[in-house]
Design a protein around this motif. Structure first.
Motif, PDB file in Angstrom:
ATOM      1  N   ILE A 110       0.571  -1.042  -0.066  1.00 21.16           N
ATOM      2  CA  ILE A 110      -0.172  -0.078   0.163  1.00 21.16           C
ATOM      3  C   ILE A 110       1.051   1.384   0.224  1.00 21.16           C
ATOM      4  O   ILE A 110       1.838   1.516   0.704  1.00 21.16           O
ATOM      5  N   ASP A 111       0.374   2.398  -0.191  1.00 22.25           N
ATOM      6  CA  ASP A 111       1.459   3.712   0.105  1.00 22.25           C
ATOM      7  C   ASP A 111      -0.229   4.853   0.316  1.00 22.25           C
ATOM      8  O   ASP A 111      -0.420   4.358  -0.470  1.00 22.25           O
ATOM      9  N   ILE A 112       0.814   4.986   1.340  1.00 20.04           N
ATOM     10  CA  ILE A 112      -0.322   6.314   2.231  1.00 20.04           C
ATOM     11  C   ILE A 112       0.225   7.999   1.327  1.00 20.04           C
ATOM     12  O   ILE A 112      -0.287   8.496   2.468  1.00 20.04           O
ATOM     13  N   SER A 113       0.821   7.965   0.669  1.00 23.28           N
ATOM     14  CA  SER A 113       1.723   9.303   0.082  1.00 23.28           C
ATOM     15  C   SER A 113       0.005  10.224  -0.094  1.00 23.28           C
ATOM     16  O   SER A 113      -1.107   9.835  -0.668  1.00 23.28           O
ATOM     17  N   VAL A 114       0.147  11.399   0.749  1.00 21.64           N
ATOM     18  CA  VAL A 114      -0.702  12.467   0.255  1.00 21.64           C
ATOM     19  C   VAL A 114      -0.412  13.237  -0.642  1.00 21.64           C
ATOM     20  O   VAL A 114       0.864  14.073  -0.116  1.00 21.64           O
ATOM     21  N   PHE A 170      -9.943   0.864  12.093  1.00 19.71           N
ATOM     22  CA  PHE A 170     -11.253   0.392  11.808  1.00 19.71           C
ATOM     23  C   PHE A 170     -10.945   1.053  10.877  1.00 19.71           C
ATOM     24  O   PHE A 170     -11.764   2.211  10.878  1.00 19.71           O
ATOM     25  N   ALA A 171     -10.820   0.485   9.510  1.00 17.93           N
ATOM     26  CA  ALA A 171     -11.441   1.013   8.128  1.00 17.93           C
ATOM     27  C   ALA A 171     -12.564   0.854   7.649  1.00 17.93           C
ATOM     28  O   ALA A 171     -12.559  -0.621   6.751  1.00 17.93           O
ATOM     29  N   ASN A 172     -14.084   1.055   6.480  1.00 14.41           N
ATOM     30  CA  ASN A 172     -14.271   0.438   5.994  1.00 14.41           C
ATOM     31  C   ASN A 172     -14.742   1.195   4.042  1.00 14.41           C
ATOM     32  O   ASN A 172     -15.654   2.398   4.317  1.00 14.41           O
ATOM     33  N   VAL A 173     -14.214   1.150   3.441  1.00 15.29           N
ATOM     34  CA  VAL A 173     -14.379   2.294   2.397  1.00 15.29           C
ATOM     35  C   VAL A 173     -14.728   1.260   1.112  1.00 15.29           C
ATOM     36  O   VAL A 173     -14.699   0.113   1.030  1.00 15.29           O
ATOM     37  N   THR A 174     -16.473   2.516   1.271  1.00 10.61           N
ATOM     38  CA  THR A 174     -16.796   2.003  -0.575  1.00 10.61           C
ATOM     39  C   THR A 174     -16.492   2.428  -1.267  1.00 10.61           C
ATOM     40  O   THR A 174     -15.419   3.583  -1.505  1.00 10.61           O
ATOM     41  N   ALA A 175     -17.602   2.242  -2.900  1.00 12.38           N
ATOM     42  CA  ALA A 175     -17.186   2.856  -3.782  1.00 12.38           C
ATOM     43  C   ALA A 175     -17.274   4.674  -3.275  1.00 12.38           C
ATOM     44  O   ALA A 175     -16.554   5.432  -4.224  1.00 12.38           O
ATOM     45  N   ASP A 176     -17.982   5.216  -2.960  1.00 15.16           N
ATOM     46  CA  ASP A 176     -18.610   6.257  -2.645  1.00 15.16           C
ATOM     47  C   ASP A 176     -18.620   7.666  -0.495  1.00 15.16           C
ATOM     48  O   ASP A 176     -19.073   8.295  -0.824  1.00 15.16           O
ATOM     49  N   ALA A 177     -18.184   6.280  -0.320  1.00 15.57           N
ATOM     50  CA  ALA A 177     -18.192   6.683   1.733  1.00 15.57           C
ATOM     51  C   ALA A 177     -16.515   5.450   2.247  1.00 15.57           C
ATOM     52  O   ALA A 177     -16.065   4.533   1.696  1.00 15.57           O
ATOM     53  N   ALA A 178     -16.690   6.700   2.880  1.00 17.49           N
ATOM     54  CA  ALA A 178     -15.556   5.817   4.110  1.00 17.49           C
ATOM     55  C   ALA A 178     -15.665   5.479   5.667  1.00 17.49           C
ATOM     56  O   ALA A 178     -15.844   6.961   5.920  1.00 17.49           O
ATOM     57  N   GLU A 179     -15.836   4.673   6.152  1.00 19.88           N
ATOM     58  CA  GLU A 179     -16.271   4.775   7.389  1.00 19.88           C
ATOM     59  C   GLU A 179     -15.161   4.626   8.370  1.00 19.88           C
ATOM     60  O   GLU A 179     -14.280   3.645   7.678  1.00 19.88           O
ATOM     61  N   LEU A 180     -14.295   5.555   9.198  1.00 21.60           N
ATOM     62  CA  LEU A 180     -13.175   5.033  10.091  1.00 21.60           C
ATOM     63  C   LEU A 180     -13.856   5.291  11.744  1.00 21.60           C
ATOM     64  O   LEU A 180     -13.928   6.285  11.872  1.00 21.60           O
ATOM     65  N   ILE A 181     -12.883   3.861  12.413  1.00 20.74           N
ATOM     66  CA  ILE A 181     -13.696   4.191  13.943  1.00 20.74           C
ATOM     67  C   ILE A 181     -12.140   3.904  14.453  1.00 20.74           C
ATOM     68  O   ILE A 181     -11.639   2.707  14.167  1.00 20.74           O
ATOM     69  N   GLY A 233      -9.069  14.421   6.871  1.00 17.78           N
ATOM     70  CA  GLY A 233      -8.933  15.445   5.178  1.00 17.78           C
ATOM     71  C   GLY A 233      -7.706  14.781   4.828  1.00 17.78           C
ATOM     72  O   GLY A 233      -7.622  14.549   2.788  1.00 17.78           O
ATOM     73  N   SER A 234      -7.049  14.276   5.366  1.00 11.40           N
ATOM     74  CA  SER A 234      -5.812  13.452   4.783  1.00 11.40           C
ATOM     75  C   SER A 234      -6.607  11.803   3.991  1.00 11.40           C
ATOM     76  O   SER A 234      -6.400  11.714   3.088  1.00 11.40           O
ATOM     77  N   VAL A 235      -7.552  11.282   4.765  1.00 15.16           N
ATOM     78  CA  VAL A 235      -8.156   9.979   4.315  1.00 15.16           C
ATOM     79  C   VAL A 235      -8.519  10.696   2.605  1.00 15.16           C
ATOM     80  O   VAL A 235      -8.969   9.888   2.301  1.00 15.16           O
ATOM     81  N   ALA A 236      -9.822  11.863   3.007  1.00 10.34           N
ATOM     82  CA  ALA A 236      -9.982  12.410   1.666  1.00 10.34           C
ATOM     83  C   ALA A 236      -9.319  12.491   0.223  1.00 10.34           C
ATOM     84  O   ALA A 236      -9.698  12.495  -0.544  1.00 10.34           O
ATOM     85  N   LYS A 237      -7.915  13.212   0.957  1.00 11.37           N
ATOM     86  CA  LYS A 237      -6.457  12.837  -0.318  1.00 11.37           C
ATOM     87  C   LYS A 237      -6.807  11.456  -0.498  1.00 11.37           C
ATOM     88  O   LYS A 237      -6.625  11.751  -2.064  1.00 11.37           O
ATOM     89  N   LEU A 238      -6.011  10.786   0.362  1.00 11.26           N
ATOM     90  CA  LEU A 238      -5.811   9.369  -0.559  1.00 11.26           C
ATOM     91  C   LEU A 238      -6.747   8.827  -1.329  1.00 11.26           C
ATOM     92  O   LEU A 238      -6.467   8.489  -2.126  1.00 11.26           O
ATOM     93  N   LEU A 239      -8.179   9.148  -0.756  1.00 10.87           N
ATOM     94  CA  LEU A 239      -8.787   8.035  -1.391  1.00 10.87           C
ATOM     95  C   LEU A 239      -9.667   8.895  -3.190  1.00 10.87           C
ATOM     96  O   LEU A 239     -10.241   8.357  -3.248  1.00 10.87           O
ATOM     97  N   GLU A 296      -2.986   3.936   6.794  1.00 12.12           N
ATOM     98  CA  GLU A 296      -3.344   2.521   6.187  1.00 12.12           C
ATOM     99  C   GLU A 296      -4.163   1.584   6.487  1.00 12.12           C
ATOM    100  O   GLU A 296      -4.859   0.588   5.144  1.00 12.12           O
ATOM    101  N   ALA A 297      -5.031   1.876   7.396  1.00 10.05           N
ATOM    102  CA  ALA A 297      -6.458   1.167   7.346  1.00 10.05           C
ATOM    103  C   ALA A 297      -7.252   1.403   6.022  1.00 10.05           C
ATOM    104  O   ALA A 297      -8.459   0.649   5.672  1.00 10.05           O
ATOM    105  N   ALA A 298      -7.535   2.284   5.873  1.00  9.13           N
ATOM    106  CA  ALA A 298      -8.462   2.933   4.289  1.00  9.13           C
ATOM    107  C   ALA A 298      -8.193   2.582   3.406  1.00  9.13           C
ATOM    108  O   ALA A 298      -8.548   2.241   2.652  1.00  9.13           O
ATOM    109  N   ALA A 299      -6.192   3.287   2.899  1.00  9.16           N
ATOM    110  CA  ALA A 299      -5.782   1.657   2.125  1.00  9.16           C
ATOM    111  C   ALA A 299      -6.050   0.064   1.788  1.00  9.16           C
ATOM    112  O   ALA A 299      -5.959  -0.274   0.696  1.00  9.16           O
ATOM    113  N   ILE A 300      -5.733  -0.772   3.216  1.00 11.13           N
ATOM    114  CA  ILE A 300      -6.236  -1.582   2.669  1.00 11.13           C
ATOM    115  C   ILE A 300      -8.021  -1.930   3.002  1.00 11.13           C
ATOM    116  O   ILE A 300      -7.861  -2.785   1.722  1.00 11.13           O
TER     117      ILE A 300
END
Length: 733
Positions: free
Chosen positions: A262-266, A367-378, A389-395, A424-428
């Motif tokens: 995975i690559d978490i560069s933003v 925890f992360a659950n990324v779908t085609a149009d949304a992302a949930e992180l806990i 903000g960083s997850v928004a850039k990454l995805l 990292e969780a979001a990327a995975i």
């Protein structure tokens, strides 16, 4: 009675609506600081737009139960107890009628949620008081309208409104729904400090029962049916990156579903984004043990991208920086060089401290659950908004499609300001197309970086023939940032003064560590001042108080960062409470005082010798942090800071070889044990009516100086290099 504005230029910091299920919902701006003397208002400056964001909520239900949604992350600083206490005080409801819930980040209500810098109470004090006072006023107005009387004819206390001269009364719950239509007052009266009934008392942690009974609260406790588990492997050394690896072999192992890079560069990374390891290997499965076995089987071609640094190289760079490095900040008063030349006595000492890790009890996880149009992180984060903000850039996803919910945090100390593990969780999750919980091992966490920088400072002082301090100089370097605060004490107390903060390069990643920079500088400065006092033949407290007298009556230079009267005040208080100056056979005493996060702390360590080892028998602490909201929580924070300071000063260090830290777990990286902690810590607070200042960090820095000074009195040995004792000796217990 003081007042606070609820609006500015006809824009309100408060909104009121009907609550689901009955009652009223008070929304308020957690950020506003609309005191009557606010410089922004006084000067007619534009108010920051975020001041108007409704980002805090209080629900007054029709049963009289008050629910306060606490938005700031809870990392053990007890804000989920102390923040609601402030609201309850101004609202005037019984504490037993208050329920506290953790608010999520992205509900459309809360923004700018953050835990760090000992700022939670300091930044929210006015907003919380305003919200509580506004609710109380509107309830009074609703009751007055209902009964056809004036507000002045009523009193509100303990969740009840009563007529002053009549017999009618009504509970908050029974009148709350009728307060919804009341116009929000432009300003409200706040309680006088002397009338506080709840603030200043001791209230137990609202999560205490859940913690001790093991209810799921922390990130590691979180579970969702169908989620996968993941672990990562980052490069073994700073200056390396991931090449190829035996992917097929790893994917074929029992219990492993997938393995990939995975690559978490933003783009445009922020201050809390990862600066070192952007590419990592992720291994996914259903249980942690197979993933840990798979990590052991990894064969990776790590590519060298930079210098593989060593501790020896770090020492060389610090020396070079002190000799000719880039000065980041400086201050100069008088002519120090000339003063040193004419001084009757000159003393110079050098102090060092190593890189150290945060070592939170709960390693990194999310925890992360990324779908085609949304992302949930806990999970546990100190900076949920930065993570969002960083997850928004990454995805490459709109920020409004991302939700961050916070768990209780099993230790932060600055480590969870940084958001890489959430990314990292979001990327995975995106890669596997489903929910996943990323978990770090202790080794993953300790070798990832984000360490406290390594430091080296040189202190020099000159005394005249009357043992008066006439010159003082400090020059401090750090990898990558220097530790010196040029305008802090003793700036303003010495006629000839010089201070320089110097930077030096490293590819080892660093970050905020409890009381940044102060965690080293306080120990060095206060140890050095003890030696200067000894050289001058003066009592160490009296010597410091002489310097503060100069800062109070005839300060040197245009400015300094501290209030000398309050600084001197904690020294005088700890001197009184510890009975300093009274001979105590067999007890060796050390003192230190320090200012950081707008708070003043002085500490006296009483040390005895048992079986040839020094033992901290008692620590006396005097603290000026303004108004103390929750006495019990405040004492706990100071005590925890003392223990933390003692442990890391005595034992903790990271050493490097070929770019890699040699200490990876607690078999080689030593932390303080229960038997080595001070046997007693007593805390005294200065009573005043100053708004609360920071408390989560200021107790730690002076502990290091007081410890070093007590050890000198007990053993005759001065300590200049941290850790004072390494792995080889069992001391302090």
């Amino acid at each position: 009675m003081s007042k606070i504005k609820t609006q500015y230029n006809r824009r309100s910091f408060i909104k009121v609506s009907a609550a689901a299920g009955g009652g009223m919902l008070i929304g308020f701006s957690w950020l506003n600081a609309c005191k009557p003397n606010s410089p922004e208002l006084a000067q007619g400056l534009p108010i920051p737009e975020e001041w108007y964001e409704i980002n805090g909520y209080i629900k007054i239900g029709d049963t009289g139960l008050v629910t306060i949604y606490s938005p700031n992350p809870e990392i053990g600083q007890n804000v989920r107890t102390s923040m609601p206490m402030i609201v309850a005080e101004e609202l005037d409801v019984p504490w037993e009628h208050v329920v506290v819930e953790q608010a999520p980040l992205n509900t459309g209500f809360y923004q700018n949620q953050f835990a760090g810098g000992s700022l939670s109470i300091r930044l929210s004090w006015n907003a919380l008081r305003m919200a509580g006072a506004t609710g109380r006023r509107m309830l009074l107005e609703a009751a007055a309208k209902e009964w056809g009387v004036e507000v002045a004819d009523l009193t509100a206390s303990e969740g009840m409104i009563k007529e002053k001269e009549g017999e009618r009364s009504v509970s908050y719950g029974n009148i709350a729904s009728k307060a919804v239509g009341i116009e929000i007052p432009e300003e409200v009266e706040l309680k006088e400090i002397k009338d506080f009934k709840l603030i200043g008392t001791s209230q137990k942690n609202v999560d205490g029962k859940k913690i001790v009974t093991g209810e799921p609260l922390f990130g590691y406790d979180f579970h969702r049916d169908g989620m996968k588990l993941a672990m990562i492997a980052h490069p073994p050394a700073f200056g390396m990156k991931v090449g190829d690896f035996n992917k097929d072999e790893i994917k074929g192992m029992n219990g492993v579903d997938d393995a990939f890079v995975i690559d978490i560069s933003v783009d445009e990374p922020g201050m809390f984004d990862e600066k070192g390891f952007h590419q990592l290997i992720a291994i996914v499965g259903d249980k942690t043990w197979p993933l840990m076995e798979a990590k052991k089987a990894l064969r990776v071609n790590w590519e060298t991208t930079g210098e593989l640094e060593s501790s020896a190289k770090h020492r060389e760079r610090l020396d070079k920086a002190l000799a000719s490095g880039e000065v980041q900040e400086k201050r100069r008063d008088g002519n120090p060089e000339a003063a040193f030349r004419r001084a009757a006595k000159v003393i110079e000492r050098t102090y060092t401290a190593p890189f150290i890790a945060h070592n939170t009890l709960e390693p990194m996880n999310f925890f992360a659950n990324v779908t085609a149009d949304a992302a949930e992180l806990i999970g546990p984060t100190q900076t949920p908004e930065a993570l969002e903000g960083s997850v928004a850039k990454l995805l490459n996803m709109p920020i409004e499609n991302i939700t961050v919910n916070m768990t209780r945090i099993g230790g932060g100390f600055g480590r969870r300001l940084y958001v890489h593990f959430g990314l990292e969780a979001a990327a995975i999750s995106k890669k596997i197309g489903g929910p996943v919980q990323l978990v770090y091992s202790r080794e993953d966490d300790m070798t990832q970086g984000t360490y406290r920088p390594t430091y080296k400072s040189v202190y020099k002082a000159g005394l005249d023939e009357n043992n008066k301090l006439i010159a003082f100089a400090v020059k401090g370097a750090g990898l990558p940032d220097g530790p010196v605060f040029p305008n802090r004490f003793p700036a303003g107390t010495v006629e000839n003064y010089s201070a320089e903060k110097i930077a030096a390069p490293t590819n080892v990643t660093t970050g905020a560590w409890r009381a940044p920079r102060s965690n080293f500088t306080a120990g060095a400065e206060q140890s050095f001042l003890d030696e200067v006092a000894e050289l001058a033949g003066k009592d160490p407290i009296d010597f410091r108080l002489e310097l503060f007298d100069r800062a109070i009556n005839d300060p040197v230079g245009a400015e300094h960062d501290y209030e000398a009267e309050r600084y001197a005040g904690v020294l005088k208080l700890v001197k009184e409470k510890s009975d300093w100056g009274t001979p105590m056979p067999g007890v060796h005493r050390g003192v230190a005082a320090y200012y950081c996060h707008s708070t003043y702390v002085a500490e006296v360590f009483d040390m005895i010798m048992e079986n040839g080892n020094p033992v901290v028998q008692k620590v006396w602490c005097a603290v000026d942090c303004g108004i103390v909201v929750n006495k019990d929580g405040a004492v706990n924070m100071i005590q925890g800071g003392v223990v933390d300071g003692v442990g890391h000063a005595m034992y903790s260090q990271l050493t490097f070889e070929n770019g890699a830290p040699k200490e990876m777990n607690f078999d080689t990286y030593k932390l303080i044990r229960h038997s080595q902690a001070p046997r007693e810590i007593e805390v005294f607070f200065v009573e005043n009516e100053i708004a609360p200042t920071g408390l989560g960090e200021p107790g730690l820095p002076p502990a290091i100086g007081a410890l070093a000074n007590a050890m000198y009195k007990a053993t005759g040995v001065r300590h200049y290099d941290q850790p004072f004792m390494g792995m080889e000796r069992r001391v302090l217990g």
